[in-house]
Design a protein around this motif. Structure first.
Motif: not given
Length: 410
Positions: A27-31, A73-74, A127-133, A352-354
């Motif tokens: 998340a840090l790197l992608s943002f 992506a989701g 958002s993909l990271v959050l879904a994995a969490f 939602v993110f769209f």
């Protein structure tokens, strides 16, 4: 408990902290690079003789491409796994940054900074990271986990803003983009810890559904539609300020370095704000909390543009907005998980993110267009205030409860 069950439990206890750590680094790197795009505004437009609207349009396309690709992506993450999705995103992201460094025409700028980076961020985003969490932690832990993941993205902004400013000043904007491109290739390595996909575990009394049915159910749910509509405003605010605050500060006659400092401060304060948001969202009404966040944003913007500007007011504004920046993400993603469960969270939060990214597109593009037409950002600031108040109204009636299908099973 059997010896085999104990072994599995121990493995899970080890795996979860590793997954959280690697997910936060991703998340840090992608943002990071995309949050520093505003730093390339002045040097790239000056070097190529471009207007503010042209550069703003490229970043607006980036946000729109990010948003349009996020549901897909989701879906890819839910169906084929998080590692494959994040790896694809890393390669697209890296290619976009590399081509942006050599963009000499408007078309190349829009393709690189716009389409490729937008797709890259979508397939490697937090958002993909959050879904994995969400798939791996307990329901009681989700809100805080979402807060930690979001805070990590903010830490990327805190680190990459001063890093980008230093590198641009010392080695040039082209070389900085090339370095950022190389950094993105760390994501596939970190994503190994997030391997896995959404797996359905049947629950007695709960109706099974496929992806198409899940999407149809979501878009028939009033609270989901209101949440989607309200998240548009978050994107409008965040994208406009990220891209246009640095040149706005220069227009006020202040040191350009203050823009980088302001963006870094937003990222730092958002680390704290996201963690607090995750804590509050796990204990109090998420919808009412979201309304209060948007009211706070509207007040902060109104004070910022009406009080005489100084370096102190800029930094105070950046700090306040930092606390309110992505503090919307934990309660928003949390509401999606509460309503529909974690199975298709990557896809449903993607839609939602769209909406968020449509708002981002308009915030960035309108900022450049209205500035070129009027020579001022005043109109867009006031529009941001009005949208903040509208978002507060939209979120208030959202009910924090599972849809009827899940409620019946419970």
């Amino acid at each position: 408990m059997s010896e085999n069950s104990t072994s599995v439990s121990r493995q899970r206890d080890v795996a979860i902290p590793l997954l959280i750590t690697c997910g936060c680094l991703i998340a840090l790197l992608s943002f990071g690079p995309r949050s520093a795009m505003g730093l390339f505004f002045q040097p790239m437009t000056s070097a190529n003789g471009w207007s503010r609207e042209l550069f703003a349009l490229a970043i607006a396309i980036q946000n729109l491409a990010w948003g349009a690709a996020q549901p897909f992506a989701g879906m890819m993450s839910d169906r084929y796994g998080t590692w494959r999705t994040l790896t694809l995103g890393a390669f697209l992201y890296s290619a976009g940054l590399l081509l942006m460094a050599h963009a000499e025409t408007a078309a190349m700028l829009h393709l690189s900074a716009g389409v490729l980076i937008g797709l890259g961020v979508a397939f490697s985003s937090f958002s993909l990271v959050l879904a994995a969490f969400g798939r791996n932690v307990t329901p009681a832990q989700r809100s805080l986990a979402f807060g930690i993941g979001t805070a990590s993205g903010s830490m990327g902004q805190f680190l990459f803003a001063p890093l980008g400013d230093y590198l641009i000043g010392s080695i040039g904007w082209q070389e900085t983009l090339i370095i950022f491109s190389g950094i993105m290739m760390l994501i596939p390595l970190l994503a190994v810890a997030l391997r896995g996909k959404s797996v359905h575990v049947p629950v007695a009394g709960q109706q099974d559904q496929n992806l198409k049915q899940a999407i149809a159910e979501a878009f028939k749910t009033r609270g989901y539609l209101l949440l989607t509509l309200g998240f548009f405003v978050c994107g409008f605010h965040v994208a406009f300020i990220t891209v246009h605050l640095p040149p706005y500060i220069v227009d006020l006659g202040m040191d350009p370095a203050l823009g980088a400092i302001a963006l870094a401060l937003i990222g730092l304060c958002n680390v704290v704000g996201s963690l607090i948001s995750g804590y509050i969202g796990g204990r109090y009404s998420k919808s009412i909390f979201l309304s209060l966040i948007y009211i706070g944003r509207a007040i902060a913007i109104a004070l910022f543009i009406t009080i005489p500007a100084t370096p102190v007011t800029v930094l105070v504004f950046a700090g306040v907005m930092g606390f309110l920046w992505l503090s919307t993400v934990p309660p928003t993603s949390g509401l999606v998980a509460v309503m529909f469960g974690p199975r298709y969270m990557g896809t449903l939060f993607g839609f939602v993110f769209f909406s968020h990214q449509v708002g981002s597109f308009l915030g960035v593009w309108l900022g450049g267009k209205l500035y070129d037409e009027t020579g001022s950002y005043d109109a867009i600031w006031w529009l941001g205030i009005a949208l903040g108040l509208a978002a507060a109204i939209v979120h208030w009636p959202i009910k924090e409860q599972p849809v009827a299908r899940l409620a019946a099973a419970e």
